[in-house]
Scaffold this active site. Structure first.
Site, PDB file in Angstrom:
ATOM      1  N   TYR A   1       0.843  -1.200   0.000  1.00 14.74           N
ATOM      2  CA  TYR A   1       0.000   0.000   0.000  1.00 14.74           C
ATOM      3  C   TYR A   1       0.882   1.255   0.000  1.00 14.74           C
ATOM      4  O   TYR A   1       1.892   1.327   0.699  1.00 14.74           O
ATOM      5  CB  TYR A   1      -0.922   0.038   1.209  1.00 14.74           C
TER       6      TYR A   1
ATOM      7  N   PRO B   1     -16.664  -3.495   0.680  1.00 17.12           N
ATOM      8  CA  PRO B   1     -18.031  -3.823   1.116  1.00 17.12           C
ATOM      9  C   PRO B   1     -19.114  -3.011   0.417  1.00 17.12           C
ATOM     10  O   PRO B   1     -20.280  -3.403   0.433  1.00 17.12           O
ATOM     11  CB  PRO B   1     -18.000  -3.513   2.619  1.00 17.12           C
ATOM     12  N   LEU B   2     -18.722  -1.895  -0.210  1.00 18.27           N
ATOM     13  CA  LEU B   2     -19.701  -1.069  -0.928  1.00 18.27           C
ATOM     14  C   LEU B   2     -19.412  -1.030  -2.426  1.00 18.27           C
ATOM     15  O   LEU B   2     -19.916  -0.164  -3.137  1.00 18.27           O
ATOM     16  CB  LEU B   2     -19.728   0.351  -0.347  1.00 18.27           C
TER      17      LEU B   2
ATOM     18  N   GLY C   1     -18.149   2.165  -3.957  1.00 23.37           N
ATOM     19  CA  GLY C   1     -19.083   3.282  -3.807  1.00 23.37           C
ATOM     20  C   GLY C   1     -20.413   3.082  -4.491  1.00 23.37           C
ATOM     21  O   GLY C   1     -21.324   3.897  -4.331  1.00 23.37           O
TER      22      GLY C   1
ATOM     23  N   LEU D   1     -22.710   1.077  -3.801  1.00 19.41           N
ATOM     24  CA  LEU D   1     -23.769   0.840  -2.822  1.00 19.41           C
ATOM     25  C   LEU D   1     -23.807   1.929  -1.766  1.00 19.41           C
ATOM     26  O   LEU D   1     -24.423   1.768  -0.706  1.00 19.41           O
ATOM     27  CB  LEU D   1     -23.555  -0.530  -2.159  1.00 19.41           C
TER      28      LEU D   1
ATOM     29  N   GLY E   1     -24.888   5.178  -2.369  1.00 21.81           N
ATOM     30  CA  GLY E   1     -25.706   6.304  -2.797  1.00 21.81           C
ATOM     31  C   GLY E   1     -25.165   7.002  -4.019  1.00 21.81           C
ATOM     32  O   GLY E   1     -25.277   8.221  -4.158  1.00 21.81           O
TER      33      GLY E   1
END
Length: 315
Positions: free
Chosen positions: A41, A200-201, A204, A206, A208
Site C-alpha cells: 500500500y 463492502p460497498l 461506492g 452501494l 448512494g
C-alpha cells in the site's frame, strides 16, 4: 476485535498523513481497534508508504500499539529481484521483518498472505510462518483472495504439521459481488476461519452513487472505468436499492455495511475511509437492524450465486 475493520489502503495516495492520523485516532475513540494494511500500500515499489504512516502514528503516543489489533499482508512485489515478492520462505521472512521495521513494532497480530502463490508448496509457506510465530514476530496467520480449495489445502497441510493454520480470510464481498458464498464462505465456516469482507460497498456503488450524481452532476460521477461500467450494468437495481434505503430511512452505505454484518460467518467488514467524516459515517451501520423481510427483499434484488457449491451449479 471490533465489528468493523479500518482499511488503510487510501493512506498516502489519497489521504494525506495528517488526515490519516486523525482517522486512526478517531477510529479508536469509536471503538474500532482492528487496523488492516499491506506492505505494497502506498504504491511506490518497495517503500511501504502506508505502513510508514501507521508506524509514525503508533509512535506518536504511548500505549497506542497495545490498543490496536494490527494486521498487514505480504505477497506483492517489493523490489525487482526474484525473491522480492510472492510466498517463498525467504520472501515471507524478509517481508515480515520489513513490515515490523516500518510499523515500529516487535510483532504483528495478524500476518496475511495477500494472494495465493501457485508456485510455492504449502510445506514451505508454513515452515516460514511457523518460524515467525515461534520467534514471537507473528501471533496469527491469515489469507486474502483465496479460493475455497486453497483454504482447504492450507488448513489440511497445517493440520498435518500440528500448526494452527489460518484464522482469517479477506475476500471481496458485498450485495453486488456474492461469489464467495459458493465455496469461500462455506470453507471458512467449516474450518472456523473468520471472513473479513473488503470492498463492502463495491467501490461506492452501494453508497448512494445515483443520489450523488443527481446532486453533483458530472462532478459526482466515478472516474474509475470499472465502476462506471458496473453502474451502467446494474443501474436499475441500484436505483431500486437506493429507493428502498430511503423508505427505511437509512443511508445506502449504512445499509450495505449492515447487510454484511447480518451475514453468517462475517467477522468484520473492512472499511477504507478517506476522511474522518467517512469513517464516522461507516459506524452508523452498527446500529442498523434489518429484519428478515428486508433481507429477503435484498436477496431478490441482488441474488447470490445460488447457495453453496455444488448445489449452486449441480443437483
Amino acid at each position: 476485535m471490533s465489528r468493523l475493520a479500518l482499511g488503510t489502503m487510501n493512506f498516502g495516495p489519497h489521504t494525506p498523513e495528517d488526515e490519516a492520523h486523525r482517522i486512526m485516532s478517531r477510529a479508536l475513540e469509536l471503538g474500532i481497534n482492528f487496523f488492516d494494511t499491506a506492505d505494497i500500500y502506498g504504491w511506490k515499489l518497495g517503500e511501504g508508504i502506508t505502513e510508514q504512516i501507521i508506524g509514525r502514528w503508533l509512535a506518536a503516543a504511548p500505549g497506542r500499539r497495545e490498543q490496536v489489533v494490527l494486521a498487514t499482508k505480504a505477497y506483492g512485489p517489493m523490489g525487482r529481484t526474484p525473491n522480492s515478492g510472492r510466498l517463498s520462505a525467504l520472501h515471507i521472512r524478509r517481508a515480515c521483518e520489513a513490515s515490523l521495521r516500518r510499523l515500529g513494532t516487535d510483532h504483528l497480530d495478524l500476518f496475511q498472505l495477500h494472494h495465493i502463490d501457485r508456485t510455492t508448496p504449502w510445506e514451505e509457506v508454513w515452515e516460514a510462518v511457523e518460524l515467525l510465530v515461534a520467534q514471537g514476530k507473528v501471533v496469527y496467520a491469515g489469507s486474502s483472495n483465496f479460493a475455497g480449495w486453497h483454504l482447504a489445502r492450507a488448513q489440511e497441510t497445517a493440520r498435518r504439521r500440528g500448526s494452527r493454520g489460518l484464522v482469517s480470510e479477506q475476500s471481496v464481498y458485498n450485495l453486488l459481488e456474492r461469489t464467495v458464498e459458493l465455496e469461500v464462505l462455506p470453507a471458512c465456516e467449516e474450518y472456523g476461519i473468520g471472513l473479513l469482507p473488503y470492498s463492502p460497498l463495491q467501490g461506492g456503488l452501494l453508497a448512494g452513487v445515483l443520489r450523488r450524481e443527481e446532486r453533483e452532476g458530472a462532478a459526482g460521477r466515478s472516474k474509475e472505468p470499472k465502476t462506471r461500467r458496473l453502474l451502467e450494468q446494474h443501474r436499475d437495481r441500484i436505483a431500486a436499492y437506493e429507493s428502498r434505503c430511503a423508505e427505511l430511512g437509512e443511508d445506502p452505505a449504512s445499509v450495505g455495511l449492515a447487510w454484511l454484518l447480518h451475514r453468517p460467518g462475517v467477522t468484520a467488514p473492512v472499511v477504507g475511509p478517506r476522511t474522518v467524516a467517512q469513517l464516522e459515517g461507516a459506524t452508523k451501520a452498527l446500529s442498523v437492524r434489518l429484519d428478515e423481510a428486508v433481507l429477503k427483499e435484498f436477496d431478490a434484488l441482488f441474488p447470490g450465486p445460488g447457495g453453496p457449491a455444488p448445489e449452486a451449479y449441480a443437483w
